[in-house]
Design a protein around this motif. Structure first.
Motif, PDB file in Angstrom:
ATOM      1  N   ILE A  58       0.868  -1.413   0.245  1.00  0.00           N
ATOM      2  CA  ILE A  58      -0.064   0.721   0.144  1.00  0.00           C
ATOM      3  C   ILE A  58       1.214   1.292   0.094  1.00  0.00           C
ATOM      4  CG2 ILE A  58      -1.346   1.111   1.245  1.00  0.00           C
ATOM      5  CD1 ILE A  58      -3.006  -1.014   2.078  1.00  0.00           C
ATOM      6  N   GLN A  59       2.248   1.497   1.022  1.00  0.00           N
ATOM      7  CA  GLN A  59       2.724   2.433   0.761  1.00  0.00           C
ATOM      8  C   GLN A  59       3.571   3.081  -0.039  1.00  0.00           C
ATOM      9  OE1 GLN A  59       4.233   3.309   4.498  1.00  0.00           O
ATOM     10  NE2 GLN A  59       6.492   3.525   3.768  1.00  0.00           N
ATOM     11  N   ASP A  60       3.995   1.395  -1.181  1.00  0.00           N
ATOM     12  CA  ASP A  60       4.305   1.619  -2.216  1.00  0.00           C
ATOM     13  C   ASP A  60       3.791   1.732  -2.961  1.00  0.00           C
ATOM     14  OD1 ASP A  60       7.326   1.257  -0.946  1.00  0.00           O
ATOM     15  OD2 ASP A  60       6.913  -0.538  -1.412  1.00  0.00           O
ATOM     16  N   SER A  61       2.513   2.654  -3.316  1.00  0.00           N
ATOM     17  CA  SER A  61       1.535   2.230  -4.403  1.00  0.00           C
ATOM     18  C   SER A  61       1.680   3.626  -4.601  1.00  0.00           C
ATOM     19  CB  SER A  61       0.264   1.617  -4.193  1.00  0.00           C
ATOM     20  OG  SER A  61       0.665   0.355  -4.187  1.00  0.00           O
ATOM     21  N   LYS A  62       2.006   4.153  -6.178  1.00  0.00           N
ATOM     22  CA  LYS A  62       1.436   5.730  -6.062  1.00  0.00           C
ATOM     23  C   LYS A  62      -0.501   6.677  -5.946  1.00  0.00           C
ATOM     24  CE  LYS A  62       4.632   6.234 -10.026  1.00  0.00           C
ATOM     25  NZ  LYS A  62       5.141   6.292 -11.189  1.00  0.00           N
ATOM     26  N   LEU A  63      -0.974   5.186  -6.343  1.00  0.00           N
ATOM     27  CA  LEU A  63      -2.914   5.738  -6.570  1.00  0.00           C
ATOM     28  C   LEU A  63      -3.614   3.968  -5.696  1.00  0.00           C
ATOM     29  CD1 LEU A  63      -4.877   6.919  -9.328  1.00  0.00           C
ATOM     30  CD2 LEU A  63      -5.576   4.767  -8.075  1.00  0.00           C
ATOM     31  N   GLU A  81      -7.387  -2.533   6.148  1.00  0.00           N
ATOM     32  CA  GLU A  81      -6.506  -1.946   5.155  1.00  0.00           C
ATOM     33  C   GLU A  81      -6.914  -0.595   4.453  1.00  0.00           C
ATOM     34  OE1 GLU A  81      -6.063  -5.080   1.811  1.00  0.00           O
ATOM     35  OE2 GLU A  81      -7.821  -3.550   0.819  1.00  0.00           O
ATOM     36  N   LEU A  82      -8.569  -0.713   5.172  1.00  0.00           N
ATOM     37  CA  LEU A  82      -8.563   1.245   4.582  1.00  0.00           C
ATOM     38  C   LEU A  82      -7.866   1.638   5.045  1.00  0.00           C
ATOM     39  CD1 LEU A  82     -10.255   2.896   2.461  1.00  0.00           C
ATOM     40  CD2 LEU A  82     -12.008   2.080   4.595  1.00  0.00           C
ATOM     41  N   VAL A  83      -7.743   1.746   6.188  1.00  0.00           N
ATOM     42  CA  VAL A  83      -6.701   2.804   7.879  1.00  0.00           C
ATOM     43  C   VAL A  83      -5.646   3.125   6.865  1.00  0.00           C
ATOM     44  CG1 VAL A  83      -6.371   2.628   9.646  1.00  0.00           C
ATOM     45  CG2 VAL A  83      -8.801   2.080   9.765  1.00  0.00           C
ATOM     46  N   HIS A  84      -5.131   1.937   6.393  1.00  0.00           N
ATOM     47  CA  HIS A  84      -3.712   2.463   6.514  1.00  0.00           C
ATOM     48  C   HIS A  84      -3.586   2.722   4.892  1.00  0.00           C
ATOM     49  CE1 HIS A  84       0.818   1.472   6.340  1.00  0.00           C
ATOM     50  NE2 HIS A  84       0.504   1.058   4.823  1.00  0.00           N
ATOM     51  N   ILE A  85      -4.703   2.624   3.839  1.00  0.00           N
ATOM     52  CA  ILE A  85      -4.762   3.894   3.008  1.00  0.00           C
ATOM     53  C   ILE A  85      -4.954   5.005   3.450  1.00  0.00           C
ATOM     54  CG2 ILE A  85      -6.211   3.793   0.657  1.00  0.00           C
ATOM     55  CD1 ILE A  85      -5.903   0.765   0.321  1.00  0.00           C
ATOM     56  N   LEU A  86      -5.927   4.862   3.796  1.00  0.00           N
ATOM     57  CA  LEU A  86      -6.026   6.792   4.197  1.00  0.00           C
ATOM     58  C   LEU A  86      -5.086   7.275   5.011  1.00  0.00           C
ATOM     59  CD1 LEU A  86      -9.428   7.219   5.048  1.00  0.00           C
ATOM     60  CD2 LEU A  86      -8.443   7.349   2.557  1.00  0.00           C
ATOM     61  N   ARG A  87      -4.410   7.071   5.991  1.00  0.00           N
ATOM     62  CA  ARG A  87      -3.286   6.949   6.380  1.00  0.00           C
ATOM     63  C   ARG A  87      -2.090   7.384   5.402  1.00  0.00           C
ATOM     64  NH1 ARG A  87      -1.877   2.815  10.071  1.00  0.00           N
ATOM     65  NH2 ARG A  87      -3.624   3.928  11.255  1.00  0.00           N
ATOM     66  N   CYS A  88      -2.033   6.752   4.527  1.00  0.00           N
ATOM     67  CA  CYS A  88      -0.657   6.418   3.662  1.00  0.00           C
ATOM     68  C   CYS A  88      -1.553   7.884   2.708  1.00  0.00           C
ATOM     69  CB  CYS A  88      -0.860   5.126   2.538  1.00  0.00           C
ATOM     70  SG  CYS A  88       0.393   4.384   2.991  1.00  0.00           S
TER      71      CYS A  88
END
Length: 231
Positions: A58-63, A81-88
């Motif tokens: 997730i962190q290594d993705s642009k989008l 997973e969603l929590v981590h996406i919005l954190r990124c």
């Protein structure tokens, strides 16, 4: 500040039981056909905690594309997973595109219907407050809606086009800064407009003027629009 070297262009978050074998798999294939590096977890969800490898992806993705479906909120895996996406998104400026597959954005924002039933079922979880807040935040982002009567192939085409525009904009901004092209966006746009009328475009000038750098910046901006490329 975003990580400098992203391994993936797109990360897809989805509820496997809902969309793995239909919408999400078709979206995944369409993105791959555009020569994008896409991370889609092929494993079946197991347990509550997502792996460190998935967090890194997730962190290594642009989008990140979030495919909200009827049972998305029933999975602790998806919610974490969603929590981590919005954190990124907050920490690194990652682009997040929500896709509402047979659910409405207001259902996500207000936790209505079956989504609310899932959250009630998970009411003993310590993270439930964070999950509710995260679902609301994600649903407030601009995204795509999928009515049950809409042709999925056309919808996927629209989503892919939107993703390419966002990635091209991100890549262009990054290239201008990294290659000393700040203030030259007008030249890039001019070259791009010329390619609408001709199949081959030549860039000529004295040595050291930045012709190669300009060509590379243009290539980075438009290559995803073609099915085949030769670097």
């Amino acid at each position: 500040m975003a990580p400098k070297n992203n391994k993936y262009d797109v990360f897809i978050s989805f509820r496997g039981e809902d969309t793995r074998n239909n919408f999400t798999s078709h979206l995944h294939k369409a993105l791959l056909l555009k020569n994008l590096q896409v991370y889609m977890d092929e494993r079946l969800e197991s347990g509550d905690e997502i792996s460190s490898a998935l967090l890194t992806a997730i962190q290594d993705s642009k989008l990140s594309v979030i495919v909200f479906s009827e049972n998305y909120a029933s999975s602790r895996w998806c919610l974490n997973e969603l929590v981590h996406i919005l954190r990124c998104k907050e920490r690194y400026g990652q682009i997040v595109v929500p896709m509402f597959y047979h659910v409405r954005p207001c259902d996500i924002r207000n936790k209505q219907g079956i989504l609310e039933l899932h959250l009630v079922h998970l009411k003993n979880a310590l993270e439930v407050t964070q999950w509710r807040t995260t679902l609301t935040s994600a649903a407030n982002l601009s995204g795509c809606n999928s009515p049950k009567t809409r042709c999925e192939s056309n919808l996927i085409e629209k989503i892919v086009e939107d993703i390419l525009k966002k990635l091209n904009s991100l890549s262009s901004s990054s290239d201008y800064l990294n290659n000393g092209l700040v203030g030259m966006s007008r030249r890039i746009k001019h070259l791009e407009s010329l390619l609408l009328d001709v199949p081959i475009l030549g860039i000529c000038g004295m040595g050291g003027m930045g012709k190669t750098t300009l060509a590379r910046a243009l290539f980075t901006q438009i290559y995803n629009r073609f099915e085949c490329i030769q670097k």
